[in-house]
Scaffold this active site. Sequence first.
Site, mmCIF file in Angstrom:
data_model
loop_
_atom_site.group_PDB
_atom_site.id
_atom_site.type_symbol
_atom_site.label_atom_id
_atom_site.label_comp_id
_atom_site.label_asym_id
_atom_site.label_seq_id
_atom_site.Cartn_x
_atom_site.Cartn_y
_atom_site.Cartn_z
ATOM 1 N N ASP A 1 -2.754 -5.958 -4.257
ATOM 2 C CA ASP A 1 -1.959 -7.182 -4.414
ATOM 3 C C ASP A 1 -2.168 -8.152 -3.251
ATOM 4 O O ASP A 1 -2.794 -7.808 -2.238
ATOM 5 C CB ASP A 1 -0.469 -6.836 -4.571
ATOM 6 C CG ASP A 1 0.018 -5.817 -3.545
ATOM 7 O OD1 ASP A 1 -0.699 -5.547 -2.568
ATOM 8 O OD2 ASP A 1 1.126 -5.299 -3.720
ATOM 9 N N ASN B 1 12.827 0.206 -3.728
ATOM 10 C CA ASN B 1 13.399 0.076 -5.074
ATOM 11 C C ASN B 1 12.482 0.688 -6.145
ATOM 12 O O ASN B 1 12.670 0.448 -7.333
ATOM 13 C CB ASN B 1 13.694 -1.397 -5.397
ATOM 14 C CG ASN B 1 12.437 -2.263 -5.431
ATOM 15 O OD1 ASN B 1 11.322 -1.768 -5.255
ATOM 16 N ND2 ASN B 1 12.614 -3.556 -5.657
ATOM 17 N N HIS C 1 9.214 0.097 -6.518
ATOM 18 C CA HIS C 1 8.067 -0.698 -6.973
ATOM 19 C C HIS C 1 6.749 -0.099 -6.483
ATOM 20 O O HIS C 1 6.699 0.570 -5.448
ATOM 21 C CB HIS C 1 8.216 -2.185 -6.616
ATOM 22 C CG HIS C 1 7.999 -2.561 -5.182
ATOM 23 N ND1 HIS C 1 9.003 -3.050 -4.382
ATOM 24 C CD2 HIS C 1 6.895 -2.550 -4.407
ATOM 25 C CE1 HIS C 1 8.513 -3.312 -3.186
ATOM 26 N NE2 HIS C 1 7.231 -3.016 -3.173
ATOM 27 N N GLU D 1 7.659 -4.982 -9.709
ATOM 28 C CA GLU D 1 9.066 -4.798 -9.390
ATOM 29 C C GLU D 1 9.789 -4.111 -10.551
ATOM 30 O O GLU D 1 9.258 -4.044 -11.669
ATOM 31 C CB GLU D 1 9.708 -6.173 -9.148
ATOM 32 C CG GLU D 1 9.127 -6.912 -7.941
ATOM 33 C CD GLU D 1 9.678 -6.399 -6.615
ATOM 34 O OE1 GLU D 1 10.156 -5.255 -6.554
ATOM 35 O OE2 GLU D 1 9.629 -7.168 -5.638
HETATM 36 C C1 GLP Z 1 4.858 -4.042 -0.365
HETATM 37 C C2 GLP Z 1 3.506 -3.753 -1.033
HETATM 38 C C3 GLP Z 1 3.471 -2.367 -1.637
HETATM 39 C C4 GLP Z 1 3.960 -1.352 -0.628
HETATM 40 C C5 GLP Z 1 5.387 -1.661 -0.250
HETATM 41 C C6 GLP Z 1 5.981 -0.674 0.726
HETATM 42 O O1 GLP Z 1 5.803 -4.466 -1.254
HETATM 43 N N1 GLP Z 1 3.199 -4.707 -2.030
HETATM 44 O O2 GLP Z 1 2.145 -2.071 -2.066
HETATM 45 O O3 GLP Z 1 3.878 -0.050 -1.171
HETATM 46 O O4 GLP Z 1 5.386 -2.954 0.357
HETATM 47 O O5 GLP Z 1 5.689 -1.031 2.050
HETATM 48 P P1 GLP Z 1 5.888 -0.099 3.296
HETATM 49 O O6 GLP Z 1 4.750 0.878 3.246
HETATM 50 O O7 GLP Z 1 5.780 -1.009 4.485
HETATM 51 O O8 GLP Z 1 7.196 0.567 3.155
#
Ligand code: GLP
Length: 255
Positions: free
Chosen positions: A67, A136, A138, A143
């Site tokens: 993404d 959450n 995702h 989402e």
């Molecule tokens: C963002 C990314 C996700 C990732 C998530 C969790 O939203 N788009 O791909 O898994 O963050 O991030 P973190 O690893 O910092 O908790």
Amino acid sequence: MLVIIKNNYEEMSNEAAKIVADRLRKKPDLVLGLATGSTPLGLYKELIRMYKEEGLDFSKVTTFNLDEYVGLPPTHNQSYHYFMYENFFNHININPRYIHIPHGMAKDVDTFCDWYEKRIIECGGIDLQILGIGANGHIAFNEPGSSLGSRVRIKTLTEKTRNDNARFFASMDEVPKYAITMGIGTVMDSKEIILIANGEKKANAIKDAVEGPITGMCPATIVQMHRKVYVLLDKEAASKLKGDYVDSWEAKVFS
Ligand code: GLP
């Protein structure tokens, strides 16, 4: 699904790196799906060490990132382009021509999304996808409420995700409202998946993803339908799970 619980973040990251390295040694032109966020940083650090000290070769690897924020140029220090080069690509021998990251400044977003989806297929599909998970539930930027069959597309970020990510921006106003993301269907087409999560903050999302009913309201639950997914956790992220799980990827006892 193979749920693997390690003692801490470092062990979790190193275990994920072992799986990636194993696949890469078996298939030097691996197509690797990559994630951003704080979770995969330890994995990238260990892969960089393996490149430098053990000669792990990335020269034929093709990558697809999950993404990117809409509206951030690749030079913006919070763009996922910037993140990937800073934390991984600049430190290994990957060929820049084989790197794919959604283009957050694309003029025609829909055309770009269709191209990205087709490009994955043209390259033979993703062999191994690295996934993080949002608090959450995702995955990528799919989402809660996302279609479980969705493809690459533009998504509105929830207030929860924008708040979670606000710490990286000077003010809430600067946090992007949209992102281009692989769809849940796109992710599920990967031949193998490694979902990594650490820390207590992820315990509820992991409980739902691994042991809860499958629902678009917690997109990560879809991994229960995948034929080859490793869920790699530290003790805190696994703290709400009820089942009996293993502590090594070599256990090879997929449920
Ligand atoms: C963002 C990314 C996700 C990732 C998530 C969790 O939203 N788009 O791909 O898994 O963050 O991030 P973190 O690893 O910092 O908790």
